[in-house]
Design a protein around this motif. Structure first.
Motif, short mmCIF file in Angstrom:
data_model
loop_
_atom_site.label_atom_id
_atom_site.label_comp_id
_atom_site.label_asym_id
_atom_site.label_seq_id
_atom_site.Cartn_x
_atom_site.Cartn_y
_atom_site.Cartn_z
N THR A 153 50.11 44.46 40.89
CA THR A 153 51.30 43.75 40.40
C THR A 153 51.99 44.57 39.31
OG1 THR A 153 50.25 41.62 40.88
CG2 THR A 153 52.14 41.61 39.39
N TYR A 154 51.20 45.16 38.43
CA TYR A 154 51.77 46.00 37.36
C TYR A 154 52.55 47.18 37.96
CZ TYR A 154 51.86 49.55 33.68
OH TYR A 154 52.25 50.52 32.80
N TYR A 155 51.95 47.86 38.93
CA TYR A 155 52.62 49.00 39.54
C TYR A 155 53.83 48.57 40.36
CZ TYR A 155 49.33 52.59 38.08
OH TYR A 155 48.59 53.48 37.33
N CYS A 156 53.75 47.38 40.94
CA CYS A 156 54.91 46.87 41.68
C CYS A 156 56.09 46.65 40.75
CB CYS A 156 54.54 45.56 42.39
SG CYS A 156 55.91 44.79 43.29
N ILE A 157 55.83 46.10 39.57
CA ILE A 157 56.90 45.88 38.60
C ILE A 157 57.50 47.20 38.15
CG2 ILE A 157 57.40 45.00 36.27
CD1 ILE A 157 55.25 42.86 36.78
N ARG A 158 56.67 48.24 38.04
CA ARG A 158 57.15 49.55 37.60
C ARG A 158 57.78 50.38 38.72
NH1 ARG A 158 54.78 51.42 32.84
NH2 ARG A 158 56.19 53.20 33.19
N THR A 159 57.54 49.99 39.96
CA THR A 159 58.06 50.75 41.11
C THR A 159 59.50 50.37 41.41
OG1 THR A 159 55.85 50.89 42.10
CG2 THR A 159 57.73 51.25 43.56
N ILE A 202 52.07 39.99 46.45
CA ILE A 202 50.89 40.69 45.92
C ILE A 202 49.95 39.74 45.20
CG2 ILE A 202 50.15 42.42 44.22
CD1 ILE A 202 52.73 43.96 44.92
N LEU A 203 50.49 38.78 44.48
CA LEU A 203 49.66 37.88 43.67
C LEU A 203 48.81 36.93 44.50
CD1 LEU A 203 52.13 36.92 40.79
CD2 LEU A 203 50.02 38.23 40.57
N LEU A 204 49.15 36.76 45.77
CA LEU A 204 48.45 35.79 46.60
C LEU A 204 47.51 36.47 47.59
CD1 LEU A 204 51.41 33.37 47.43
CD2 LEU A 204 49.69 33.13 45.63
N GLY A 205 46.26 36.00 47.61
CA GLY A 205 45.32 36.45 48.62
C GLY A 205 45.31 35.48 49.79
N VAL A 206 45.12 35.96 50.99
CA VAL A 206 45.17 35.11 52.17
C VAL A 206 43.78 35.01 52.81
CG1 VAL A 206 47.58 35.62 52.61
CG2 VAL A 206 45.83 37.04 53.65
N SER A 207 43.57 33.86 53.49
CA SER A 207 42.26 33.54 54.08
C SER A 207 41.20 33.61 52.97
CB SER A 207 41.92 34.46 55.23
OG SER A 207 42.88 34.34 56.25
N ALA A 208 39.97 33.26 53.28
CA ALA A 208 38.94 33.30 52.24
C ALA A 208 37.56 33.14 52.84
CB ALA A 208 39.18 32.20 51.21
N ILE A 209 36.59 33.71 52.16
CA ILE A 209 35.18 33.42 52.43
C ILE A 209 34.65 32.66 51.22
CG2 ILE A 209 34.45 35.70 51.59
CD1 ILE A 209 32.05 35.42 53.52
N GLN A 210 33.98 31.57 51.46
CA GLN A 210 33.55 30.66 50.40
C GLN A 210 32.04 30.48 50.46
OE1 GLN A 210 34.24 26.16 50.54
NE2 GLN A 210 35.87 26.82 49.17
N ILE A 211 31.41 30.45 49.30
CA ILE A 211 29.96 30.29 49.26
C ILE A 211 29.56 29.25 48.22
CG2 ILE A 211 29.59 32.15 47.56
CD1 ILE A 211 27.01 32.84 49.12
N ASN A 212 28.61 28.42 48.61
CA ASN A 212 27.97 27.49 47.67
C ASN A 212 26.90 28.28 46.94
OD1 ASN A 212 25.92 25.63 46.66
ND2 ASN A 212 27.00 24.03 47.77
N TRP A 213 27.08 28.48 45.64
CA TRP A 213 26.20 29.38 44.90
C TRP A 213 24.76 28.89 44.85
CZ3 TRP A 213 27.23 34.18 43.93
CH2 TRP A 213 26.41 34.90 43.05
N THR A 214 24.56 27.58 44.94
CA THR A 214 23.20 27.04 44.87
C THR A 214 22.46 27.18 46.19
OG1 THR A 214 23.83 25.42 43.17
CG2 THR A 214 21.84 24.96 44.42
N THR A 215 23.10 26.76 47.27
CA THR A 215 22.42 26.73 48.56
C THR A 215 22.65 27.99 49.40
OG1 THR A 215 24.31 25.68 49.68
CG2 THR A 215 22.71 24.23 48.59
N GLY A 216 23.71 28.75 49.10
CA GLY A 216 24.04 29.92 49.90
C GLY A 216 24.85 29.59 51.14
N GLN A 217 25.13 28.31 51.35
CA GLN A 217 25.96 27.92 52.50
C GLN A 217 27.35 28.53 52.35
OE1 GLN A 217 26.33 23.69 52.97
NE2 GLN A 217 27.49 23.84 54.89
N ASN A 218 27.86 29.13 53.43
CA ASN A 218 29.14 29.81 53.35
C ASN A 218 30.04 29.43 54.52
OD1 ASN A 218 28.76 32.11 55.56
ND2 ASN A 218 26.87 31.99 54.35
#
Length: 201
Positions: free
Chosen positions: A101-107, A120-136
């Motif tokens: 994002t910084y370089y985009c502003i300067r470009t 640029i600020l937004l990520g698309v799709s996702a992988i999600q994990i339950n930190w306790t159980t490991g379920q993803n």
């Protein structure tokens, strides 16, 4: 009742509550944690309100080895490789997006730079994990600001970590050279035009 631990009751905590009304029918679901001298229990109770009176429609009791606060505490010990990979990516992806994002502003981008910044600020799709159980799980239809999120619904609930694909940042770096070249060509054209239009001495 036989599932409750032996000994003196030390404490009782409500660690979860859900209330909803559907077609005028009130229902509530509540989870309690009990600490006895002999151990720990979870009890889940569901109520329904009928004619201004409450009736129990569900009751479950579980024995646990420790408090849910301790069980769901965030720790890096005894975790799988997937845990560590997602944890590291949850740090790297936001940093990559912020730097991009910084370089985009300067470009020098000729048209609608603000759209590129949002992309640029937004990520698309996702992988999600339950930190306790490991379920993803993989969420294809998902958008995350800065490409990652970490949250817990309460001190007794597990941590959920999500990491998205930084598509906008990657596309920006692929096209950045073109943006710079296009800007240089525009500057050269402007300088040439000014030179041709300058009065002769």
């Amino acid at each position: 009742a036989g599932y409750f631990r032996d000994g003196e009751l030390i404490s009782t905590e409500i660690i979860g509550s859900q209330v909803h009304v559907f077609n005028g029918v009130w229902q509530g679901n509540f989870t309690f944690e009990y600490h006895f001298t002999g151990g720990w229990n979870l009890a889940n109770t569901a109520f329904r309100k009928v004619n201004d009176k409450y009736e129990v429609i569900g009751l479950n009791v579980y024995q646990t080895e420790m408090s849910q606060k301790e069980y769901n505490a965030f720790t890096l010990t005894n975790k799988s490789i997937l845990h560590y990979v997602i944890f590291i990516m949850a740090i790297i992806v936001p940093l990559f997006i912020i730097i991009s994002t910084y370089y985009c502003i300067r470009t020098p981008i000729q048209n609608r730079k603000w759209l590129w910044v949002i992309f640029i600020l937004l990520g698309v799709s996702a992988i999600q994990i339950n930190w306790t159980t490991g379920q993803n799980a993989i969420q294809l239809l998902s958008v995350h600001l800065l490409g990652a999120s970490v949250f817990s619904s309460g001190p007794y609930a597990p941590w959920i970590i999500s990491v998205s694909f930084p598509l906008g940042a990657i596309v920006f770096w692929v096209r950045r050279k073109r943006f710079i070249e296009a800007s240089d060509d525009m500057d050269n054209f402007t300088n040439l035009d000014d030179s041709n239009g300058a009065p002769q001495g």
